[in-house]
Design an enzyme around this catalytic site. Sequence first.
Site, PDB file in Angstrom:
ATOM      1  N   CYS A 125       0.827  -1.205   0.000  1.00  0.00           N
ATOM      2  CA  CYS A 125       0.000   0.000   0.000  1.00  0.00           C
ATOM      3  C   CYS A 125       0.870   1.267   0.000  1.00  0.00           C
ATOM      4  O   CYS A 125       1.621   1.480  -0.941  1.00  0.00           O
ATOM      5  CB  CYS A 125      -1.004  -0.028   1.151  1.00  0.00           C
ATOM      6  SG  CYS A 125      -2.396   1.118   0.866  1.00  0.00           S
ATOM      7  N   HIS A 175      -4.219  -4.066   0.286  1.00  0.00           N
ATOM      8  CA  HIS A 175      -3.980  -4.598   1.632  1.00  0.00           C
ATOM      9  C   HIS A 175      -4.401  -6.069   1.685  1.00  0.00           C
ATOM     10  O   HIS A 175      -5.408  -6.414   2.326  1.00  0.00           O
ATOM     11  CB  HIS A 175      -4.782  -3.813   2.669  1.00  0.00           C
ATOM     12  CG  HIS A 175      -4.141  -2.542   3.108  1.00  0.00           C
ATOM     13  ND1 HIS A 175      -3.031  -2.497   3.928  1.00  0.00           N
ATOM     14  CD2 HIS A 175      -4.455  -1.251   2.839  1.00  0.00           C
ATOM     15  CE1 HIS A 175      -2.700  -1.239   4.162  1.00  0.00           C
ATOM     16  NE2 HIS A 175      -3.543  -0.467   3.509  1.00  0.00           N
ATOM     17  N   GLU A 213      -3.391  -8.358   3.436  1.00  0.00           N
ATOM     18  CA  GLU A 213      -3.323  -8.893   4.796  1.00  0.00           C
ATOM     19  C   GLU A 213      -4.567  -8.615   5.620  1.00  0.00           C
ATOM     20  O   GLU A 213      -4.741  -9.181   6.713  1.00  0.00           O
ATOM     21  CB  GLU A 213      -2.094  -8.313   5.517  1.00  0.00           C
ATOM     22  CG  GLU A 213      -2.261  -6.922   6.100  1.00  0.00           C
ATOM     23  CD  GLU A 213      -2.162  -5.785   5.082  1.00  0.00           C
ATOM     24  OE1 GLU A 213      -2.265  -4.615   5.487  1.00  0.00           O
ATOM     25  OE2 GLU A 213      -2.001  -6.077   3.873  1.00  0.00           O
TER      26      GLU A 213
END
Length: 310
Positions: A142, A237, A239
């Site tokens: 990001c 993102h 994660e």
Amino acid sequence: MPIKIPDDLPAKEILENENIFIMGEDRAQHQDIRPLRIALLNLMPTKIVTETQYLRLMSNSPLQIEITLLYTWTHKPANTSEEHLSRFYSSFDEVKDQKFDGLIITGAPVENLEFEDVDYWDELKQIMKWSLTNVYSTIHVCWGAQAGLYYHYGIPKYPLDSKMFGIFNHKIINHNNNNNFLRGFDEVFNAPHSRHTEVRIEDIEKHPELEVLATSDDAGVYMVAGKHGRHLFVTGHPEYDALTLKTEYDRDVNKGLDIAVPNNYFPNDDPKGMPQVTWRGHANLLLLNWLNYYVYQQTPFDLGQLAESD
């Protein structure tokens, strides 16, 4: 094989309750194996949440991994206790003479600032320069991806008219069979985004040493790799947990900010509904491919033999 982490790291209990294989320091010392040394430069304000998210993804690897958590000493986190940082984190000065198989540079909620106006920008530049000789492969995520592309290649970021916020559909545009970041990927996959700025494909394509691997019709460039896999830039993102976007949305609503409902996230775009996770498979595969093909199979057994990355 498990991830080796401190016995009292808060993430350990969380992940064990999810039936994820985590190895404490004491047990790991009795294994005759060199674990992969992975450093996580955590620039997110909610550090415990973020470290848990990345540990969860890396736990799917069959490799033993030793995690070093890093923070920037030039910025004092407002949402993480000094006790947690001093117990579990290291500063760059403490590790600058060490070498690592891999490094993850996370996102940060500072994309509306010019890079040079971020209070830890000079320190981050030091870390990214250091990574060229002391780390075999680095993932930038990001804002970390935008910062890495700017530092290493001079590629600018641009403000968006409105926040890129939600779950977006992506497609592979590089079908190079030699690029193992994409191994096992579906032709189309989902990933979360939460950002106010973007990088543009026309700027990236000016650099023949970079490959754009995946894009989104709505979210733009998603994944960019250096030619030899020692740099990967991911603009979203992967994660994020199931409720991370909801937490961000609720936070902004409670602040009275003008924030739209995240795209393609809540059922029927109703914030009262429970989001369905549609990106976890991609996120796990991405980290697994990186660890396997660009860290474990490429890094020298003796980390002292690391050469400068391209």
